[in-house]
Design an enzyme around this catalytic site. Structure first.
Site, PDB file in Angstrom:
ATOM      1  CB  CYS A 146     -23.823 -52.762 -20.160  1.00  0.00           C
ATOM      2  SG  CYS A 146     -23.128 -51.694 -21.435  1.00  0.00           S
ATOM      3  CE  LYS A 184     -21.136  -8.607  -3.954  1.00  0.00           C
ATOM      4  NZ  LYS A 184     -20.081  -8.364  -4.921  1.00  0.00           N
ATOM      5  CB  CYS A 224     -22.679 -46.748 -23.099  1.00  0.00           C
ATOM      6  SG  CYS A 224     -23.158 -48.473 -23.231  1.00  0.00           S
ATOM      7  CE1 TYR A 257     -38.554  -1.670  -6.774  1.00  0.00           C
ATOM      8  CE2 TYR A 257     -37.272  -3.631  -7.309  1.00  0.00           C
ATOM      9  CZ  TYR A 257     -38.437  -3.046  -6.842  1.00  0.00           C
ATOM     10  OH  TYR A 257     -39.483  -3.828  -6.450  1.00  0.00           O
ATOM     11  CG  ASP A 311     -26.922 -10.225  -8.833  1.00  0.00           C
ATOM     12  OD1 ASP A 311     -26.100  -9.501  -9.428  1.00  0.00           O
ATOM     13  OD2 ASP A 311     -26.709 -11.422  -8.563  1.00  0.00           O
ATOM     14  CB  CYS A 313     -20.845 -48.848 -20.395  1.00  0.00           C
ATOM     15  SG  CYS A 313     -22.404 -48.481 -19.591  1.00  0.00           S
ATOM     16  CB  CYS A 368     -26.295 -50.081 -21.996  1.00  0.00           C
ATOM     17  SG  CYS A 368     -25.850 -49.313 -20.448  1.00  0.00           S
ATOM     18  CD  GLU A 388     -30.207   3.084  -2.397  1.00  0.00           C
ATOM     19  OE1 GLU A 388     -29.795   2.482  -3.410  1.00  0.00           O
ATOM     20  OE2 GLU A 388     -30.352   4.312  -2.346  1.00  0.00           O
ATOM     21  CE  LYS A 392     -23.199  -4.173  -5.531  1.00  0.00           C
ATOM     22  NZ  LYS A 392     -23.360  -5.013  -6.734  1.00  0.00           N
TER      23      LYS A 392
HETATM   24  S1  IVH Z   1     -25.331   2.997  -6.635  1.00  0.00           S
HETATM   25  C1  IVH Z   1     -21.892   5.497  -7.404  1.00  0.00           C
HETATM   26  N1  IVH Z   1     -27.238   1.484  -5.646  1.00  0.00           N
HETATM   27  O1  IVH Z   1     -23.915  -2.157  -8.209  1.00  0.00           O
HETATM   28  C2  IVH Z   1     -22.887   4.493  -7.045  1.00  0.00           C
HETATM   29  N2  IVH Z   1     -25.753   0.555  -7.250  1.00  0.00           N
HETATM   30  O2  IVH Z   1     -20.983  -2.193  -7.965  1.00  0.00           O
HETATM   31  C3  IVH Z   1     -23.096   3.487  -8.110  1.00  0.00           C
HETATM   32  N3  IVH Z   1     -26.237  -1.767  -7.824  1.00  0.00           N
HETATM   33  O3  IVH Z   1     -23.099  -0.649 -11.268  1.00  0.00           O
HETATM   34  C4  IVH Z   1     -24.276   2.710  -8.017  1.00  0.00           C
HETATM   35  N4  IVH Z   1     -27.982  -1.998  -6.510  1.00  0.00           N
HETATM   36  O4  IVH Z   1     -25.247  -2.013 -11.115  1.00  0.00           O
HETATM   37  C5  IVH Z   1     -26.181   1.568  -6.483  1.00  0.00           C
HETATM   38  N5  IVH Z   1     -28.986   0.249  -4.717  1.00  0.00           N
HETATM   39  C6  IVH Z   1     -27.939   0.343  -5.556  1.00  0.00           C
HETATM   40  C7  IVH Z   1     -27.517  -0.746  -6.342  1.00  0.00           C
HETATM   41  C8  IVH Z   1     -26.412  -0.605  -7.182  1.00  0.00           C
HETATM   42  C9  IVH Z   1     -27.194  -2.590  -7.406  1.00  0.00           C
HETATM   43  C10 IVH Z   1     -25.173  -2.133  -8.793  1.00  0.00           C
HETATM   44  C11 IVH Z   1     -25.052  -1.203  -9.978  1.00  0.00           C
HETATM   45  C12 IVH Z   1     -23.627  -0.740  -9.978  1.00  0.00           C
HETATM   46  C13 IVH Z   1     -22.957  -1.773  -9.166  1.00  0.00           C
HETATM   47  C14 IVH Z   1     -21.742  -1.197  -8.516  1.00  0.00           C
END
Ligand code: IVH
Length: 670
Positions: free
Chosen positions: A413, A316, A428, A226, A118, A410, A433, A114, A116
């Protein structure tokens, strides 16, 4: 009779919830906004007459509620864990090795991958299908009760859909609340215009929006969600993570469309590479992918460590960060004389863009981070935001690095620079100036001020350097011959600029006041001042106490305005502007019409057909009123254009006067 009303009300709940789901969860609406609003109005009307019928999952309950004094804390029934990180492929392969070993599996493991996201993690508790509690992750064990705020997020169902499976007695859904990149940029633009601090990135903006004590503010922020995990689920059990997500979809919960089943770690690596490419085009920020063991039985077998599961890992992306060297630091002089230190760096590509300069903000920032010329530094570029220096890599120091102090002379000037007490900026002190003069002229000529087309920074440089322009008033004494004699200036361009200057003599007084560049006086304040005083003359003679009597003008602003007009130079500039044909009296009458709307707050909604938004807003301000973006009980009028949104509905609910554009026009033309 009452039964009919109840039946219709519940029918409307279903219909509206369905269309809401089509629009916000599936991104695939079936009816127009106008049709939706019509149904919504019908519902609000019934609820207004029968408040006893309003239920917690009514679509009307998404507008936000009264501000809370503080959030309550909520203990999560099952701890909300965090994730271990893999920072490179080797670490991900290690994870796969560990997993297979623990499972005693020689063959490959099935993973679900999935994005990740932010944003920030939250939990939704559904009791018998009804959203009953929503909380932030907090420290994982306890979070904050943000139910009211979460209810304003349109992609969160207030009641689970039960068309395909029955809702359990209790279901705890976990997910990530995010703010899209566009919405983030819009929000920051608005905040900048309002003089409010901007958010550093979409995640901070999402967190700031969700942790609002006033949920009607949250309601104005287009947050999204999501769902990706589960806490406790009474009488529900799934065999795989994918099954869980499938059930979520059936309940009407929003699941990320990029979720994918990967057989073995190599497919997970391919997924990662694909998402890394896609990252640039997704409408929201992601900082990696999450790799999860699909089988719930295997998840159980693997178990958890202290704070994170053994069955999942976050792989990451390389951060949008780079290291480079600071070759030099420049001090740039702004319009108010403030010196901004700018790092000149060895060029590097960060997230696909070449970067060679980064603002260091001010001396305190340099001191706090101990930034020296010659230092290796980590720089970061987030979204479209200008690059910033995150930190110095002190281990790379050779000892030859030079600490930096903003100059006491400055750079433009040579005048003295001072740092007034309580001011973050060193300035300044010389008002003439050249660097300041150039910035002031640039501001004066800018679109939102006097709007002098073609007068850009290159031309301003030449005009000031050649001594043709010393302050903004000199613009009105330029001749075509003088311009045509400049480098790279054709006769025709010279003529165009003279014409643009001529045009600008007719601008309204509020634009002129804004263009003068008085500290803290933005566009809105300029309009307020013009409304209050009606002429530049009166404004220039106003005392601090007279200024402070005006709604919205505080002591700092009042002081700044009085200081500005107390300076002899500024008086002379204004006199020369007038003598140069800048029509401040004609401007005055267009600037201030009357106080017809004094103290009134007006909200516009829907597509206006008889004015542009800006015209409408200027009109309200010219009549002494102010405009707002959301409806509250303090709103006096809501003016509705075509296909008005929920603001009109909210106005109705609060009993705020609703006007059509034509009605509004009649009022303001009286
Ligand atoms: S699963 C036990 N799925 O990442 C599993 N987390 O570093 C816990 N996050 O606190 C979370 N996308 O805020 C999961 N597809 C995703 C995610 C996700 C972002 C964040 C979430 C969590 C943090 C963990």
């Amino acid at each position: 009779m009452a039964d009919d009303v109840t039946r219709r009300l519940y029918e409307l709940y279903d219909v509206l919830n369905y269309h809401n789901y089509r629009y916000y969860v599936l991104d695939d609406p079936e009816i127009s906004d106008a049709e939706y609003d019509k149904l919504m109005r019908e519902l609000l009307d019934i609820e207004k007459h029968h408040p006893e019928l309003v239920s917690a999952d009514s679509p009307s309950q998404r507008v936000g509620a009264a501000p809370l004094p503080a959030f309550e804390t909520v203990a999560h029934t099952v701890a909300m864990l965090s994730l271990d990180n893999a920072l490179n492929e080797a670490e991900l392969l290690d994870f796969d090795q560990r997993t297979r070993k623990a499972l005693g599996s020689a063959s490959s493991v099935e993973y679900v991958c999935e994005p990740k996201l932010d944003g920030l993690a939250i939990e939704l508790v559904y009791i018998n299908g009804l959203l009953s509690l929503g909380s932030t992750r907090g420290d994982g064990v306890t979070g904050e009760n943000v139910t009211q705020n979460l209810k304003t997020i349109k992609s969160i169902p207030l009641r689970l859909m039960e068309t395909q499976r029955k809702a359990p007695a209790r279901l705890e859904v976990r997910g990530e609340v995010i703010l899209g990149i566009k919405a983030f940029e819009n929000l920051n633009r608005q905040r900048e215009e309002a003089g409010e601090p901007v958010f550093a990135n979409p995640r901070n903006a999402a967190a700031g929006s969700l942790r609002q004590l006033n949920s009607s503010i949250t309601a104005t922020r287009p947050l999204d969600i999501y769902c990706y995990g589960i806490g406790r689920a009474e009488a529900l059990s799934f065999e795989t993570h994918l099954d869980t997500l499938q059930a979520f979809r059936q309940y009407g919960l929003k699941v990320n469309p990029q979720v994918q089943l990967c057989r073995g770690i190599h497919e997970a690596i391919e997924y990662y590479e694909r998402m890394k490419e896609m990252r640039e085009t997704l409408p929201y920020e992601i900082d990696g992918v999450v790799v999860k063991v699909n089988s719930i039985a295997q998840q159980r077998q693997l178990g958890i460590k202290s704070r994170s599961p053994r069955w999942a890992i976050a792989y990451k992306f390389p951060a949008r960060e780079e290291t480079t060297r600071i070759l030099d630091i420049d001090a740039q002089v702004g319009r108010t004389g403030a010196l901004t230190p700018v790092a000149i760096m060895e060029p590097v590509i960060v997230g696909g863009v070449e970067v060679s300069r980064a603002t260091l903000h001010n001396q305190d920032e340099i001191d706090r981070k101990d930034i020296r010329i010659g230092d290796w530094v980590v720089i970061q570029r987030a979204g479209d935001v200008i690059p910033k220096v995150v930190k110095v890599i002190t281990s790379k120091r050779s000892g030859n690095e030079q600490p930096y102090k903003l100059p006491d002379k400055c750079p433009s000037c040579g005048s003295r620079t001072v740092r007034p007490i309580g001011d973050a900026a060193q300035r300044c002190i010389n008002l003439s100036c050249p660097a300041q003069v150039k910035e002031r002229i640039f501001h004066f000529a800018s679109k939102r001020a006097m709007n002098i087309d073609g007068l850009g920074d290159k031309l301003i440089d030449q005009l000031v350097d050649k001594g043709l322009v010393r302050d903004v008033s000199d613009l009105y004494y330029l001749t075509k011959e003088q311009l045509a004699a400049l480098e790279r200036m054709a006769d025709k361009s010279a003529e165009n600029i003279i014409n643009a200057i001529q045009e600008s003599r007719k601008r309204s007084l509020d634009r002129l006041v804004f263009g003068l560049g008085i500290r803290f006086v933005g566009e809105h304040v300029a309009r307020v001042l013009v409304n209050a005083f009606g002429s530049l003359e009166k404004l220039s003679r106003a005392s601090e106490s007279e200024l402070e009597e005006i709604y919205e003008i505080g002591p700092q602003l009042a002081r700044s305005i009085v200081d500005f007009f107390a300076q002899k130079d500024n008086h002379e500039i204004i006199e020369r502007l007038i003598a140069g044909g800048v029509d401040i009296r004609a401007a005055a009458t267009t600037g201030m019409k009357s106080d017809l709307l004094a103290g009134k707050t007006v909200v516009f909604t829907g597509a206006l057909t008889q004015f542009t938004r800006q015209e409408a807003e200027e009109l309200v301000e010219s009549l002494g009123g102010r405009t707002a973006s959301s409806v509250s009980k303090n709103t006096d009028y809501v003016v509705v254009g075509d296909s008005p949104g929920t603001k009109a509905a909210k106005a109705k609910e609060l009993g705020v006067t609703i006007l059509t554009e034509t009605e509004f026009k009649k009022i303001v033309e009286m």
